[in-house]
Design an enzyme around this catalytic site. Structure first.
Site, short mmCIF file in Angstrom:
data_model
loop_
_atom_site.label_atom_id
_atom_site.label_comp_id
_atom_site.label_asym_id
_atom_site.label_seq_id
_atom_site.Cartn_x
_atom_site.Cartn_y
_atom_site.Cartn_z
N HIS A 18 0.81 -1.22 0.00
CA HIS A 18 0.00 0.00 0.00
C HIS A 18 0.85 1.27 0.00
O HIS A 18 0.30 2.36 -0.15
CB HIS A 18 -0.93 -0.01 1.21
CG HIS A 18 -2.36 0.27 0.90
ND1 HIS A 18 -2.93 0.12 -0.34
CD2 HIS A 18 -3.37 0.69 1.71
CE1 HIS A 18 -4.22 0.44 -0.28
NE2 HIS A 18 -4.50 0.78 0.95
N ASN A 64 -6.37 6.54 3.30
CA ASN A 64 -7.80 6.61 3.06
C ASN A 64 -8.43 7.94 3.43
O ASN A 64 -9.60 8.16 3.13
CB ASN A 64 -8.52 5.47 3.79
CG ASN A 64 -8.14 4.12 3.22
OD1 ASN A 64 -7.51 4.01 2.18
ND2 ASN A 64 -8.52 3.08 3.92
N ASN A 115 -9.65 3.20 -1.81
CA ASN A 115 -10.20 4.20 -0.90
C ASN A 115 -9.41 5.50 -0.86
O ASN A 115 -9.98 6.57 -0.65
CB ASN A 115 -10.36 3.62 0.51
CG ASN A 115 -11.45 2.58 0.55
OD1 ASN A 115 -12.44 2.66 -0.16
ND2 ASN A 115 -11.25 1.56 1.38
#
Length: 183
Positions: A18, A64, A115
């Site tokens: 990520h 996010n 997201n």
């Protein structure tokens, strides 16, 4: 027009799937001869490729909820108004639906369930910006949770392929910088 590049990641989770967007910014900064930058609330000083200036940002917030940081940093340089296209903005993120070793740039397309990208589009009032997707693939085991996969360290058996995707992303970045188009 000056360009802006945002690398998504989560502070403190270096080396994870990520954080590929943040790692991409680190590589850009290294290539263009600057000192490493930390996560921040503002864009860097200008970097230059040939005669084109660009600034980079690694948001200091969790991925996010990074949209507000991106919005506030961007509005210091350009007018941000909802549905007005922003071809000068490139957001770099991981894509679990793209195989490791692959990368692509898309303008105003699907947010692919990401997201961080959704939050940026929400805060900017538009998805009319470019996204450089770097392939991360999905977990190899059926019982692996996707959230765990993207927050864990990049698996050693995928490191080489993911590095290849980042290198491809750097080439696509150059094309975007010069041409401002999907590749």
């Amino acid at each position: 027009m000056e360009r802006f590049v945002v690398g998504l990641g989560n502070p403190g989770l270096d080396g994870t799937v990520h954080n590929m967007g943040s790692a991409f910014i680190d590589e850009l900064v290294r290539i263009y001869g600057r000192s490493p930058i930390a996560a921040a609330a503002a864009f860097s000083s200008a970097l230059v490729s040939a005669e084109i200036q660009f600034r980079v940002l690694k948001p200091m917030s969790e991925m996010n909820v990074s949209g507000r940081v991106v919005f506030n940093a961007l509005k210091k340089h350009v007018q941000v108004r909802g549905s007005v296209p922003m071809p000068f903005l490139l957001v770099v993120a991981d894509d679990v639906d793209l195989s490791p070793g692959k990368a692509r740039i898309r303008f105003a397309k699907s947010m692919r369930g990401h997201n961080g990208i959704k939050n940026i589009a929400k805060e900017l009032g538009s998805n009319l910006f470019f996204v450089l997707w770097i392939g991360a693939g999905r977990p190899s085991c059926r019982n692996n949770n996707l959230s765990d996969y993207v927050l864990d360290k990049i698996p050693e058996n995928q490191r080489e392929a993911i590095d290849k995707g980042v290198r491809k992303g750097l080439l696509l970045f150059q094309k975007w910088l010069w041409c401002g188009e999907e590749v």
